[in-house]
Design a protein around this motif. Structure first.
Motif, PDB file in Angstrom:
ATOM      1  N   GLU A  72       0.825  -1.206   0.000  1.00  0.00           N
ATOM      2  CA  GLU A  72       0.000   0.000   0.000  1.00  0.00           C
ATOM      3  C   GLU A  72       0.862   1.260   0.000  1.00  0.00           C
ATOM      4  O   GLU A  72       0.556   2.236  -0.699  1.00  0.00           O
ATOM      5  N   ALA A  73       1.949   1.246   0.771  1.00  0.00           N
ATOM      6  CA  ALA A  73       2.828   2.416   0.813  1.00  0.00           C
ATOM      7  C   ALA A  73       3.466   2.668  -0.554  1.00  0.00           C
ATOM      8  O   ALA A  73       3.566   3.818  -1.007  1.00  0.00           O
ATOM      9  N   LEU A  74       3.884   1.597  -1.224  1.00  0.00           N
ATOM     10  CA  LEU A  74       4.505   1.747  -2.540  1.00  0.00           C
ATOM     11  C   LEU A  74       3.468   2.099  -3.598  1.00  0.00           C
ATOM     12  O   LEU A  74       3.773   2.815  -4.564  1.00  0.00           O
ATOM     13  N   TRP A  75       2.247   1.622  -3.425  1.00  0.00           N
ATOM     14  CA  TRP A  75       1.162   1.992  -4.343  1.00  0.00           C
ATOM     15  C   TRP A  75       0.871   3.494  -4.246  1.00  0.00           C
ATOM     16  O   TRP A  75       0.742   4.182  -5.258  1.00  0.00           O
ATOM     17  N   VAL A  76       0.796   4.006  -3.019  1.00  0.00           N
ATOM     18  CA  VAL A  76       0.600   5.442  -2.832  1.00  0.00           C
ATOM     19  C   VAL A  76       1.773   6.207  -3.438  1.00  0.00           C
ATOM     20  O   VAL A  76       1.595   7.247  -4.090  1.00  0.00           O
ATOM     21  N   ALA A  77       2.991   5.690  -3.252  1.00  0.00           N
ATOM     22  CA  ALA A  77       4.170   6.336  -3.841  1.00  0.00           C
ATOM     23  C   ALA A  77       4.060   6.401  -5.363  1.00  0.00           C
ATOM     24  O   ALA A  77       4.395   7.423  -5.976  1.00  0.00           O
ATOM     25  N   ARG A  78       3.582   5.324  -5.971  1.00  0.00           N
ATOM     26  CA  ARG A  78       3.412   5.313  -7.428  1.00  0.00           C
ATOM     27  C   ARG A  78       2.361   6.316  -7.875  1.00  0.00           C
ATOM     28  O   ARG A  78       2.534   7.028  -8.870  1.00  0.00           O
ATOM     29  N   GLU A  79       1.256   6.393  -7.138  1.00  0.00           N
ATOM     30  CA  GLU A  79       0.184   7.300  -7.513  1.00  0.00           C
ATOM     31  C   GLU A  79       0.606   8.769  -7.376  1.00  0.00           C
ATOM     32  O   GLU A  79       0.194   9.613  -8.167  1.00  0.00           O
ATOM     33  N   LEU A  80       1.411   9.061  -6.373  1.00  0.00           N
ATOM     34  CA  LEU A  80       1.841  10.439  -6.163  1.00  0.00           C
ATOM     35  C   LEU A  80       2.975  10.841  -7.101  1.00  0.00           C
ATOM     36  O   LEU A  80       3.121  12.020  -7.439  1.00  0.00           O
ATOM     37  N   THR A  84      10.503   7.961  -4.791  1.00  0.00           N
ATOM     38  CA  THR A  84      10.455   7.514  -3.392  1.00  0.00           C
ATOM     39  C   THR A  84      11.717   6.745  -3.045  1.00  0.00           C
ATOM     40  O   THR A  84      12.216   5.949  -3.849  1.00  0.00           O
ATOM     41  N   VAL A  85      12.210   6.963  -1.838  1.00  0.00           N
ATOM     42  CA  VAL A  85      13.342   6.209  -1.292  1.00  0.00           C
ATOM     43  C   VAL A  85      12.835   5.401  -0.107  1.00  0.00           C
ATOM     44  O   VAL A  85      12.171   5.944   0.788  1.00  0.00           O
ATOM     45  N   VAL A  86      13.122   4.099  -0.110  1.00  0.00           N
ATOM     46  CA  VAL A  86      12.731   3.215   0.985  1.00  0.00           C
ATOM     47  C   VAL A  86      13.888   3.093   1.970  1.00  0.00           C
ATOM     48  O   VAL A  86      15.019   2.771   1.585  1.00  0.00           O
ATOM     49  N   LEU A  87      13.622   3.355   3.226  1.00  0.00           N
ATOM     50  CA  LEU A  87      14.608   3.233   4.295  1.00  0.00           C
ATOM     51  C   LEU A  87      14.161   2.139   5.252  1.00  0.00           C
ATOM     52  O   LEU A  87      12.963   1.915   5.425  1.00  0.00           O
ATOM     53  N   THR A  88      15.112   1.464   5.861  1.00  0.00           N
ATOM     54  CA  THR A  88      14.789   0.322   6.717  1.00  0.00           C
ATOM     55  C   THR A  88      15.184   0.599   8.161  1.00  0.00           C
ATOM     56  O   THR A  88      16.336   0.938   8.448  1.00  0.00           O
ATOM     57  N   LEU A  89      14.224   0.434   9.041  1.00  0.00           N
ATOM     58  CA  LEU A  89      14.464   0.601  10.478  1.00  0.00           C
ATOM     59  C   LEU A  89      14.537  -0.791  11.098  1.00  0.00           C
ATOM     60  O   LEU A  89      13.563  -1.296  11.658  1.00  0.00           O
ATOM     61  N   GLY A  90      15.690  -1.429  10.962  1.00  0.00           N
ATOM     62  CA  GLY A  90      15.870  -2.790  11.447  1.00  0.00           C
ATOM     63  C   GLY A  90      15.764  -3.780  10.317  1.00  0.00           C
ATOM     64  O   GLY A  90      14.690  -4.315  10.053  1.00  0.00           O
ATOM     65  N   SER A  91      16.874  -4.057   9.628  1.00  0.00           N
ATOM     66  CA  SER A  91      16.838  -4.996   8.505  1.00  0.00           C
ATOM     67  C   SER A  91      16.607  -6.408   9.018  1.00  0.00           C
ATOM     68  O   SER A  91      16.965  -6.756  10.148  1.00  0.00           O
ATOM     69  N   THR A  92      16.012  -7.231   8.156  1.00  0.00           N
ATOM     70  CA  THR A  92      15.694  -8.595   8.571  1.00  0.00           C
ATOM     71  C   THR A  92      16.900  -9.517   8.524  1.00  0.00           C
ATOM     72  O   THR A  92      16.839 -10.630   9.038  1.00  0.00           O
ATOM     73  N   GLY A  93      18.002  -9.067   7.903  1.00  0.00           N
ATOM     74  CA  GLY A  93      19.206  -9.881   7.888  1.00  0.00           C
ATOM     75  C   GLY A  93      20.055  -9.669   9.123  1.00  0.00           C
ATOM     76  O   GLY A  93      20.306 -10.589   9.905  1.00  0.00           O
ATOM     77  N   LEU A  94      20.491  -8.429   9.322  1.00  0.00           N
ATOM     78  CA  LEU A  94      21.391  -8.097  10.424  1.00  0.00           C
ATOM     79  C   LEU A  94      20.732  -7.296  11.530  1.00  0.00           C
ATOM     80  O   LEU A  94      21.338  -7.089  12.579  1.00  0.00           O
ATOM     81  N   GLY A  95      19.503  -6.807  11.287  1.00  0.00           N
ATOM     82  CA  GLY A  95      18.896  -5.907  12.249  1.00  0.00           C
ATOM     83  C   GLY A  95      19.506  -4.515  12.171  1.00  0.00           C
ATOM     84  O   GLY A  95      19.451  -3.747  13.132  1.00  0.00           O
ATOM     85  N   ALA A  96      20.068  -4.169  11.001  1.00  0.00           N
ATOM     86  CA  ALA A  96      20.734  -2.878  10.830  1.00  0.00           C
ATOM     87  C   ALA A  96      19.715  -1.752  10.688  1.00  0.00           C
ATOM     88  O   ALA A  96      18.639  -1.944  10.122  1.00  0.00           O
TER      89      ALA A  96
END
Length: 458
Positions: free
Chosen positions: A134-142, A196-208
Motif C-alpha cells: 500500500e505504501a509503494l502503491w501510494v508512492a506510485r500514484e503520487l 520515493t526512497v525506501v529506508l529500513t528501520l531494522g533490517s531482517t538480515g542483520l537488524g541494521a
C-alpha cells in the motif's frame, strides 16, 4: 465476569465467557444440522490434526533462535479468539463497529509511538508485505513514472511489490554493516527520476538501522518521498526515549519527519500472524483510495476503514487482539512492551559479547537490536560456509540438546571490509544468524553460546 488469571487456560476461558455473554444478549440459536460435524469423523480429524501439528519447531522456546518466529502472547491469543468467534470484518462499520473503534485507538497509539502528526492516516493490514504494498502503491500514484529506490539489504518484498505495481525499482548497495548507502542513493536521485526512497528501520538480515536522520536531506534536495519499512524494528522506538536511550535515538526520531511508515505487530508487538500496519503522515492520500460500493458504507457518516484500505476484508479480531495486548503491555519504555524489547536486546548484546571472546567463533557485526550473527574462525569463505551449514544441520538434528538457527548469505566485499584476514575464495559465504526475539533468550545466552561453540567444534 471473573478476572482472568493471566495464564493461558484462564484467558481462554475468559474469552469464551465473553462470547457467551454476547449470545445471552441477543439470544442463541440452534446450529443448522448441516453444520454439526459427525462425531466419529471429527474425532479422527482431530487426532490426525494433532499429529500434523507436531511437525513444527519449538518457536515458543529459547532453543528456537532461527527465523523471526514466536507465538503470540496469551493475552493476544485470548483477545483474538474472543473476537474471532463473533468474526467481525473491519471493512465497513456495520461489519465490525466495535473492533473498528478498537483499531482506531490502536492506530492512534502507533502514531504516538512514532511521533507522527496527529492527523496521520493509517490502518491495520494482514501483513507487513501488504502494508508495504500500500505504501509503494501510494508512492506510485503520487509520483507516476518515477523510480523507487531501496537498499540491496532491504526486505525482498520491495522488489516484488514494485514488480507487481509496474514500478521500476532500483536496488542500491548497502554498506558492509547492512545500512543503505546514502551516497549511492544521492547519485540515483540526482538523475531526477526517483520518486520515493525506501529506508529500513531494522533490517531482517542483520537488524541494521538505516540513518534515516541523515536521509531527511534527500527530500529537501531532490523532492523525493521517504518511506520507512519499520516492520521489524519499529517497536524498538520505545527504547530510543529517555535520558539514557538503549538504541541510537536519531534514526528513530527522524521517522516522524518521513512520509510513510510500516510496522508489524505480529513480530515485536506480541501478535499472531495477520497483523501489520501502514501509516501516512499526509491524510489527504485518502483520496487515492476513493471508490464506490453499492451495498456498503451506509450505516454511518463516519469514514469506514475500508475506504482507506486496499484490502476489502480484514479480520477485526486482529484489531481486538492488538488493542487488548496494548492495554496490558502499554507502549512504554520501562514498562509493558518496552521492558520486553529491552530484555531481547540485552540477550543479544550479552551473546554478542560472549562470542567476541570465543576461540571458535567470531561475531560478524555487533548487534544493534536482537539479531546476532557469527561465523567459525576459519581462514576462507569456503570453510566458513561449510561450517555454518553443518552447524545449522547438526543443531536441528540433535534430539537431546537441539538448537534451531538460521543462516545469512554475506558477499565477499563485505567480508573483505569487516574481516580482512579472511581469504575471499568464493563470491559469498553463509554465516550463522540467531534471532533472539523472545525475552526468555536473555536468560539463555550462556547456554546458547556454549551450544554454538560445541556445534562449531563439530
Amino acid at each position: 465476569m471473573d478476572e482472568p488469571d493471566g495464564g493461558r487456560p484462564g484467558l481462554l476461558a475468559a474469552a469464551e465467557r465473553l462470547v457467551a455473554a454476547w449470545e445471552r444478549r441477543f439470544g442463541s440459536s440452534e446450529p443448522h444440522p448441516a453444520t454439526v460435524p459427525d462425531p466419529a469423523r471429527l474425532a479422527h480429524a482431530w487426532e490426525d490434526f494433532g499429529r500434523r501439528m507436531e511437525d513444527h519447531y519449538p518457536f515458543f522456546h529459547p532453543r528456537y533462535a532461527g527465523q523471526m518466529l514466536k507465538p503470540p502472547n496469551p493475552v493476544a491469543a485470548a483477545g483474538y479468539l474472543a473476537a474471532m468467534l463473533i468474526n467481525p470484518n473491519n471493512h465497513a462499520l456495520d461489519g465490525g463497529p466495535g473492533t473498528s473503534a478498537l483499531e482506531l485507538e490502536v492506530l492512534a497509539a502507533l502514531v504516538g509511538m512514532f511521533g507522527l502528526p496527529e492527523r496521520t492516516l493509517g490502518h491495520l493490514t494482514s501483513s507487513g508485505t501488504i502494508a508495504n504494498l500500500e505504501a509503494l502503491w501510494v508512492a506510485r500514484e503520487l509520483h507516476p513514472n518515477k523510480r523507487i529506490v531501496h537498499s540491496q539489504a532491504a526486505h525482498y518484498t520491495h522488489a516484488r511489490m514494485c514488480k507487481l505495481l509496474g514500478v521500476q525499482a532500483s536496488a542500491v548497495p548497502s554498506t558492509p554493516d547492512g545500512r543503505i548507502d546514502l551516497d549511492a542513493v544521492s547519485d540515483e536521485c540526482r538523475r531526477g527520476d526517483v520518486g520515493t526512497v525506501v529506508l529500513t528501520l531494522g533490517s531482517t538480515g542483520l537488524g541494521a538501522i538505516d540513518r534515516i536522520d541523515q536521509a531527511l536531506a534527500l527530500r529537501e534536495r531532490y523532492d523525493v518521498r521517504l518511506h520507512v519499512d519499520a516492520a521489524y524494528g519499529g517497536f524498538f522506538t520505545l527504547l530510543a526515549d529517555g535520558s539514557e536511550p538503549l538504541v541510537d535515538p536519531a534514526p528513530f526520531a527522524a521517522v516522524r519527519a518521513c512520509d510513510s511508515v510500516v510496522v508489524d505487530p505480529h513480530k515485536h508487538g506480541l501478535q499472531p500472524y495477520g497483523c501489520g500496519a501502514v501509516l501516512f503522515a499526509d491524510p489527504t492520500v485518502a483520496r487515492l483510495y476513493r471508490h464506490d460500493s453499492p451495498y456498503t458504507y451506509f450505516t454511518s457518516e463516519e469514514r469506514h476503514l475500508g475506504e482507506i484500505s486496499l484490502e476489502c476484508s480484514r479480520a477485526g479480531a486482529a484489531a481486538a487482539a492488538l488493542w487488548l495486548t496494548l492495554q496490558v503491555f502499554p507502549l512504554e519504555r520501562d514498562d509493558g512492551l518496552g521492558a520486553i524489547l529491552a530484555a531481547c536486546r540485552r540477550g543479544a548484546q550479552r551473546l554478542g559479547a560472549v562470542l567476541a571472546g570465543s576461540e571458535r567463533l567470531t561475531p560478524h557485526v555487533a548487534p544493534e537490536l536482537d539479531i546476532v550473527t557469527c561465523f567459525a574462525r576459519e581462514r576462507s569463505l569456503t570453510r566458513i560456509d561449510s561450517v555454518s551449514a553443518r552447524m545449522l544441520a547438526d543443531g536441528m538434528a540433535d534430539r537431546t540438546d537441539p538448537l534451531f538457527l538460521s543462516l545469512l548469505t554475506v558477499d565477499a566485499p563485505a567480508f573483505r571490509t569487516l574481516h580482512p584476514g579472511v581469504q575471499t575464495d568464493a563470491p559469498a559465504a553463509r554465516i550463522v544468524r540467531s534471532v533472539l526475539m523472545k525475552p526468555e533468550h536473555e536468560h539463555a545466552t550462556d547456554w546458547l553460546a556454549a551450544r554454538l561453540e560445541a556445534l562449531a567444534a563439530g
